[in-house]
Design an enzyme around this catalytic site. Sequence first.
Site, PDB file in Angstrom:
ATOM      1  N   HIS A  74      18.437 -22.429  55.938  1.00  0.00           N
ATOM      2  CA  HIS A  74      18.589 -22.896  54.561  1.00  0.00           C
ATOM      3  C   HIS A  74      17.358 -22.624  53.699  1.00  0.00           C
ATOM      4  CE1 HIS A  74      15.873 -26.426  54.757  1.00  0.00           C
ATOM      5  NE2 HIS A  74      16.166 -26.374  56.047  1.00  0.00           N
ATOM      6  N   GLY A  77      14.324   3.266  57.323  1.00  0.00           N
ATOM      7  CA  GLY A  77      13.251   2.377  57.735  1.00  0.00           C
ATOM      8  C   GLY A  77      13.242   2.045  59.206  1.00  0.00           C
TER       9      GLY A  77
END
Length: 214
Positions: free
Chosen positions: A135, A65
């Site tokens: 997070h 990729g």
Amino acid sequence: MPKKKLIIFPFNGNGIEALDCINFDDYELVGFVDDDQQKRADLYEIFTRDILQRYKELFVLAVPGSATSFQRRKEIIASLELDRSRYITAIHPKAAVGRNVKIGANCLVMAGAVITSNACIKDHVCILPNSVIHHDVVVEEYTLIGSNVVVAGGTLIGKNCYIGSGSNVMNGISIGDGALIGLGSNVLKSVTGNAKMAGNPARDLNEQLLSTSI
């Protein structure tokens, strides 16, 4: 305990950089598999795909990729016809992985990357050096994240995306499947699937081309 034998696919930039991320106490590199048999590597042997079917004990790290081929990553990896259990995940020893982070199969996390609490990195994802995944971020399958990218908390990045190096992605937004985020872009709002975003703030180049052609 004998080392597991490993093949990297293909022989490209990601594959070469992956060598720094593999724990060679656990794995022995057999070589690379590449469809282009004209490629030459002085230090490594390059095999055809046949080796993967002939030797079922070989483990694999598949990292194809680029900015031009990222949307075909699922197709390319699936064409290897390998069970998920044969894929390894490689995390550089100088990457930092926080509490309750989940990282799937066939992922590559390079040096200096930081993945913080509760983030979820699904299968077949590459994260290049010095990128920060905050997070509660979810990165879906087959996505490529360039170097020095910052993805703020609570963001969802879809499947088969390409997040260009130096980009910043705002917290709490979503990036649709197959989207391209150009180098150094600042993404401040959610992005639709297959969009091509660039700039500061990032705008969809597809929409700009459509508006200028009307």
